[in-house]
Design a protein around this motif. Structure first.
Motif, PDB file in Angstrom:
ATOM      1  N   TYR A   1       0.853  -1.189   0.000  1.00 21.48           N
ATOM      2  CA  TYR A   1       0.000   0.000   0.000  1.00 21.48           C
ATOM      3  C   TYR A   1       0.886   1.235   0.000  1.00 21.48           C
ATOM      4  O   TYR A   1       1.725   1.410   0.883  1.00 21.48           O
ATOM      5  N   LEU A   2       0.698   2.087  -1.006  1.00 22.35           N
ATOM      6  CA  LEU A   2       1.532   3.266  -1.204  1.00 22.35           C
ATOM      7  C   LEU A   2       0.764   4.539  -0.897  1.00 22.35           C
ATOM      8  O   LEU A   2      -0.390   4.683  -1.285  1.00 22.35           O
ATOM      9  N   SER A   3       1.435   5.463  -0.237  1.00 23.83           N
ATOM     10  CA  SER A   3       0.923   6.820  -0.062  1.00 23.83           C
ATOM     11  C   SER A   3       1.782   7.716  -0.937  1.00 23.83           C
ATOM     12  O   SER A   3       3.011   7.718  -0.810  1.00 23.83           O
ATOM     13  N   ILE A   4       1.148   8.445  -1.826  1.00 17.67           N
ATOM     14  CA  ILE A   4       1.869   9.292  -2.769  1.00 17.67           C
ATOM     15  C   ILE A   4       1.431  10.730  -2.562  1.00 17.67           C
ATOM     16  O   ILE A   4       0.240  11.022  -2.506  1.00 17.67           O
ATOM     17  N   PHE A   5       2.421  11.617  -2.425  1.00 15.67           N
ATOM     18  CA  PHE A   5       2.131  13.039  -2.278  1.00 15.67           C
ATOM     19  C   PHE A   5       2.834  13.784  -3.398  1.00 15.67           C
ATOM     20  O   PHE A   5       4.006  13.537  -3.637  1.00 15.67           O
TER      21      PHE A   5
ATOM     22  N   LEU B   1       1.102   5.058  -9.890  1.00 13.42           N
ATOM     23  CA  LEU B   1       0.736   3.662  -9.642  1.00 13.42           C
ATOM     24  C   LEU B   1       0.779   2.858 -10.933  1.00 13.42           C
ATOM     25  O   LEU B   1       1.267   1.723 -10.943  1.00 13.42           O
ATOM     26  N   ALA B   2       0.299   3.442 -12.022  1.00 14.00           N
ATOM     27  CA  ALA B   2       0.348   2.752 -13.320  1.00 14.00           C
ATOM     28  C   ALA B   2       1.793   2.486 -13.725  1.00 14.00           C
ATOM     29  O   ALA B   2       2.121   1.389 -14.218  1.00 14.00           O
ATOM     30  N   GLY B   3       2.666   3.453 -13.516  1.00 12.80           N
ATOM     31  CA  GLY B   3       4.079   3.269 -13.836  1.00 12.80           C
ATOM     32  C   GLY B   3       4.735   2.217 -12.966  1.00 12.80           C
ATOM     33  O   GLY B   3       5.535   1.410 -13.436  1.00 12.80           O
ATOM     34  N   ILE B   4       4.385   2.209 -11.690  1.00  8.19           N
ATOM     35  CA  ILE B   4       4.951   1.222 -10.767  1.00  8.19           C
ATOM     36  C   ILE B   4       4.481  -0.177 -11.136  1.00  8.19           C
ATOM     37  O   ILE B   4       5.264  -1.126 -11.152  1.00  8.19           O
TER      38      ILE B   4
ATOM     39  N   GLU C   1       1.972  -6.872  -5.315  1.00  4.58           N
ATOM     40  CA  GLU C   1       0.781  -6.198  -5.852  1.00  4.58           C
ATOM     41  C   GLU C   1       0.729  -4.827  -5.213  1.00  4.58           C
ATOM     42  O   GLU C   1       0.810  -4.695  -3.996  1.00  4.58           O
ATOM     43  N   PHE C   2       0.567  -3.792  -6.044  1.00  5.74           N
ATOM     44  CA  PHE C   2       0.605  -2.417  -5.550  1.00  5.74           C
ATOM     45  C   PHE C   2      -0.783  -1.798  -5.530  1.00  5.74           C
ATOM     46  O   PHE C   2      -1.561  -1.969  -6.467  1.00  5.74           O
ATOM     47  N   PHE C   3      -1.071  -1.055  -4.449  1.00  4.81           N
ATOM     48  CA  PHE C   3      -2.355  -0.363  -4.278  1.00  4.81           C
ATOM     49  C   PHE C   3      -2.088   1.016  -3.697  1.00  4.81           C
ATOM     50  O   PHE C   3      -1.098   1.226  -2.992  1.00  4.81           O
ATOM     51  N   ILE C   4      -2.999   1.948  -3.968  1.00  6.57           N
ATOM     52  CA  ILE C   4      -2.936   3.273  -3.346  1.00  6.57           C
ATOM     53  C   ILE C   4      -3.602   3.177  -1.979  1.00  6.57           C
ATOM     54  O   ILE C   4      -4.708   2.656  -1.858  1.00  6.57           O
ATOM     55  N   ASP C   5      -2.935   3.692  -0.965  1.00  5.03           N
ATOM     56  CA  ASP C   5      -3.507   3.738   0.379  1.00  5.03           C
ATOM     57  C   ASP C   5      -4.238   5.062   0.530  1.00  5.03           C
ATOM     58  O   ASP C   5      -3.616   6.116   0.613  1.00  5.03           O
ATOM     59  N   ASP C   6      -5.558   4.993   0.552  1.00 10.72           N
ATOM     60  CA  ASP C   6      -6.366   6.211   0.622  1.00 10.72           C
ATOM     61  C   ASP C   6      -6.902   6.469   2.025  1.00 10.72           C
ATOM     62  O   ASP C   6      -7.772   7.314   2.206  1.00 10.72           O
TER      63      ASP C   6
END
Length: 131
Positions: free
Chosen positions: A53-57, A66-69, A95-100
């Motif tokens: 789970y990724l947090s992106i700022f 996320l698409a690039g990753i 598996e990559f996901f956005i942490d919202d």
């Protein structure tokens, strides 16, 4: 069901190395001013899959990054495997996901402070997506 000690250890190793790899890749790719953090890694019981789970700022770059990753997942997996070859026998599938979760909590807090109260009108808040 609670995670075993082995799952927790593998998750922490993956989390630490993924932060380094992803942040370095973003910086080398010319993306200045973007912060990528790995908020959580969950490893399955059989240690074959890991949900990252990724947090992106800033938030507006999240879907694009996320698409690039996801498209570079095999390269990322290889880099992590090289870093953890003395700690892990087999590298789990990533598996990559956005942490919202932070964004979701912020929406709730803003709604409670404002005139739109989600307790009185639950249709104000978006339904959270389960991943």
């Amino acid at each position: 069901m609670e995670e075993s000690q082995r799952q927790k250890k593998i998750a922490s190793v993956l989390q630490r190395d993924l932060v380094d790899v992803l942040q370095k890749a973003a910086t080398q790719g010319g993306m200045q001013g973007i912060l990528i953090s790995v908020s959580k890694v969950k490893v399955t019981v059989d240690l074959s899959d890991a949900k990252v789970y990724l947090s992106i700022f800033p938030n507006d770059k999240g879907k694009e990054l996320l698409a690039g990753i996801k498209s570079n997942a095999p390269l990322i997996k290889h880099e992590i495997a090289q870093r953890t070859k003395h700690q892990l026998r087999r590298m789990p599938k990533l598996e990559f996901f956005i942490d919202d979760s932070l964004e979701y909590m912020d929406k709730i807090e803003q709604s409670l402070k404002g005139k739109d109260n989600p307790i009185k009108d639950p249709s104000i808040l978006d339904k959270r997506k389960k991943s």
